[in-house]
Design a protein around this motif. Structure first.
Motif, short mmCIF file in Angstrom:
data_model
loop_
_atom_site.label_atom_id
_atom_site.label_comp_id
_atom_site.label_asym_id
_atom_site.label_seq_id
_atom_site.Cartn_x
_atom_site.Cartn_y
_atom_site.Cartn_z
N PRO A 79 -99.31 28.52 -13.09
CA PRO A 79 -98.76 27.19 -12.85
C PRO A 79 -97.23 27.30 -12.85
O PRO A 79 -96.60 27.28 -13.89
CB PRO A 79 -99.27 26.38 -14.04
N GLU A 80 -96.64 27.42 -11.67
CA GLU A 80 -95.22 27.75 -11.58
C GLU A 80 -94.50 26.83 -10.61
O GLU A 80 -94.98 25.74 -10.28
CB GLU A 80 -95.06 29.23 -11.19
N SER A 81 -93.35 27.25 -10.13
CA SER A 81 -92.54 26.50 -9.18
C SER A 81 -91.56 27.48 -8.54
O SER A 81 -91.55 28.67 -8.87
CB SER A 81 -91.77 25.38 -9.88
N GLU B 253 -116.67 23.23 -23.30
CA GLU B 253 -116.54 22.16 -24.28
C GLU B 253 -115.25 22.27 -25.09
O GLU B 253 -114.80 21.30 -25.71
CB GLU B 253 -117.74 22.13 -25.22
N GLN B 254 -114.60 23.44 -25.06
CA GLN B 254 -113.36 23.65 -25.80
C GLN B 254 -112.13 23.59 -24.90
O GLN B 254 -111.06 23.13 -25.33
CB GLN B 254 -113.40 25.01 -26.52
N GLY B 255 -112.24 24.07 -23.66
CA GLY B 255 -111.12 24.06 -22.74
C GLY B 255 -110.45 25.41 -22.62
O GLY B 255 -110.67 26.32 -23.42
N TRP B 256 -109.59 25.53 -21.59
CA TRP B 256 -108.94 26.79 -21.26
C TRP B 256 -107.91 27.20 -22.31
O TRP B 256 -107.71 28.38 -22.59
CB TRP B 256 -108.26 26.65 -19.89
N LEU B 257 -107.25 26.24 -22.92
CA LEU B 257 -106.15 26.53 -23.84
C LEU B 257 -106.62 26.87 -25.26
O LEU B 257 -105.81 27.30 -26.08
CB LEU B 257 -105.19 25.34 -23.91
N ASP C 164 -100.56 17.53 -22.85
CA ASP C 164 -99.26 17.91 -23.43
C ASP C 164 -98.75 19.05 -22.56
O ASP C 164 -98.97 20.22 -22.86
CB ASP C 164 -99.42 18.34 -24.89
N THR C 165 -98.09 18.69 -21.46
CA THR C 165 -97.72 19.67 -20.44
C THR C 165 -96.86 20.79 -20.99
O THR C 165 -97.10 21.97 -20.72
CB THR C 165 -96.98 18.96 -19.28
N ARG C 166 -95.86 20.45 -21.78
CA ARG C 166 -94.95 21.47 -22.28
C ARG C 166 -95.68 22.48 -23.17
O ARG C 166 -95.48 23.70 -23.04
CB ARG C 166 -93.80 20.81 -23.05
N THR C 167 -96.52 22.00 -24.06
CA THR C 167 -97.27 22.90 -24.93
C THR C 167 -98.24 23.75 -24.12
O THR C 167 -98.39 24.96 -24.36
CB THR C 167 -98.03 22.11 -26.00
N ALA C 168 -98.91 23.14 -23.14
CA ALA C 168 -99.85 23.88 -22.31
C ALA C 168 -99.14 25.04 -21.60
O ALA C 168 -99.63 26.17 -21.60
CB ALA C 168 -100.50 22.95 -21.30
N LEU C 169 -98.00 24.75 -21.00
CA LEU C 169 -97.27 25.79 -20.28
C LEU C 169 -96.75 26.87 -21.22
O LEU C 169 -96.78 28.07 -20.89
CB LEU C 169 -96.12 25.17 -19.49
N ARG C 170 -96.27 26.46 -22.39
CA ARG C 170 -95.78 27.44 -23.36
C ARG C 170 -96.90 28.39 -23.76
O ARG C 170 -96.72 29.63 -23.83
CB ARG C 170 -95.22 26.71 -24.58
N LYS C 171 -98.09 27.88 -24.01
CA LYS C 171 -99.23 28.72 -24.40
C LYS C 171 -99.67 29.64 -23.27
O LYS C 171 -99.94 30.83 -23.48
CB LYS C 171 -100.39 27.82 -24.84
N ILE C 172 -99.72 29.09 -22.05
CA ILE C 172 -100.15 29.89 -20.91
C ILE C 172 -99.19 31.05 -20.65
O ILE C 172 -99.60 32.20 -20.48
CB ILE C 172 -100.28 29.01 -19.65
N PHE C 173 -97.89 30.73 -20.63
CA PHE C 173 -96.91 31.76 -20.29
C PHE C 173 -96.86 32.86 -21.36
O PHE C 173 -96.71 34.05 -21.03
CB PHE C 173 -95.53 31.15 -20.05
N TYR C 174 -97.01 32.50 -22.61
CA TYR C 174 -96.99 33.54 -23.64
C TYR C 174 -98.30 34.35 -23.63
O TYR C 174 -98.27 35.58 -23.68
CB TYR C 174 -96.79 32.92 -25.02
#
Length: 319
Positions: free
Chosen positions: A27-29, A187-191, A159-169
């Motif tokens: 998920p980038e730009s 049932e738990q999700g990707w994150l 929580d977009t910022r937290t989601a991106l922080r977790k994904i990138f790390y």
């Protein structure tokens, strides 16, 4: 803003010379390429990085079908022409790599050279990819999770910022290497199994995270719709089954990146010198590098790209 293929794309642009189009992934730009602009411009190139459709300030079509690989390649073809050029070098990372590879496959007349980071060339398999992963992993592969309408959209936007922080790390070279495939308990999700770091890696600053978070102010649905077309892309590309990428090519990946370890990918990478007749060097593996290739290892990636873009008479056509 540039009009192309019936939509508007937001682009970042700098420099003069032969055109190099840089295509980000998920998920980038466009900001994912900020380390590449200066060195490529200094090397004599005009550098353009769009927010691809469904991302950032570019248009976000509502129709899921508007995110097929033919639409994405059409955006690049239209962008090159809208910028006043007939040909360009096309470089992609993550999802941007399949767009780059397919642009070279479908419109080799417009591609001076193609480079892919992380994701190897998309030689078409025997089965639709979503269906194949559904069968192999019982629906738990992250592609299949993303394919569920509205589910990952809501999880990532909560929580977009937290989601991106977790994904990138969590899929970088700084995270512990689990060696596991990216499976999701629906049932738990990707994150759920991703780590939220106390301190960001040196290569990914708070300012980078700010820019990335802002780019997802419209949500994640457009970006996720790319995954929802995986099986449709397989159907649409049937005429190119067993076709090869003929323009000069370069492939770079990190040895800590989970993508090159996806089922079938290691065998494909080993065969690339035979499958791509104009591969300019053996696939470049970066030791200790995770998924975010050009951000984690900008110096090495820039050096490889500049060598590729400037090597030989093919790189500088007359006129």
């Amino acid at each position: 803003m540039v009009d192309t293929n019936g939509i508007r794309l937001h682009i970042a642009e700098e420099g003069e010379g032969p055109l190099v189009v840089l295509l980000h992934g998920f998920p980038e730009s466009w900001h994912s390429w900020h380390h590449q602009f200066g060195p490529l411009v200094e090397a004599g190139f005009r550098v353009v990085a769009p927010d691809q459709r469904g991302y950032g300030r570019s248009d976000h079509p509502d129709d899921v079908d508007a995110y097929s690989i033919l639409h994405l390649v059409g955006d690049v073809v239209g962008l090159i022409r809208a910028l006043g050029e007939d040909k360009a070098y096309v470089v992609g990372h993550d999802w941007g790599a399949p767009v780059a590879w397919n642009t070279a496959l479908l419109r080799p007349d417009m591609v001076l050279g193609v480079a892919g980071l992380s994701v190897p060339p998309p030689f078409r398999g025997a089965q639709p990819p979503l269906a194949a992963m559904e069968k192999r992993f019982g629906g738990r592969f992250y592609w299949n999770y993303f394919n569920r309408p509205g589910v990952a959209d809501a999880e990532l936007a909560r929580d977009t910022r937290t989601a991106l922080r977790k994904i990138f790390y969590s899929i970088s070279g700084d995270a512990p290497d689990t060696g596991e495939q990216p499976l999701v308990a629906p049932e738990q999700g990707w994150l759920a199994t991703m780590t939220d770091p106390d301190v960001l890696p040196e290569w990914f600053t708070e300012e980078d995270l700010d820019a990335l978070t802002e780019s997802f102010s419209k949500g994640f649905t457009g970006a996720l719709n790319w995954y929802r077309n995986l099986d449709r892309n397989w159907e649409l590309t049937a005429p190119w089954h067993d076709a090869v990428v003929t323009p000069p090519a370069l492939y770079i990946y990190g040895d800590r990146d989970p993508v090159p370890a996806f089922p079938g990918a290691p065998e494909l990478i080993a065969r690339l010198p035979d499958l791509m007749p104009n591969l300019r060097r053996a696939p470049l593996e970066l030791a200790g590098c995770g998924h975010w290739t050009q951000q984690e290892r900008p110096a090495e990636v820039n050096a490889a790209l500049i060598e590729f873009l400037t090597a030989g008479s093919w790189a500088r056509p007359a006129g």
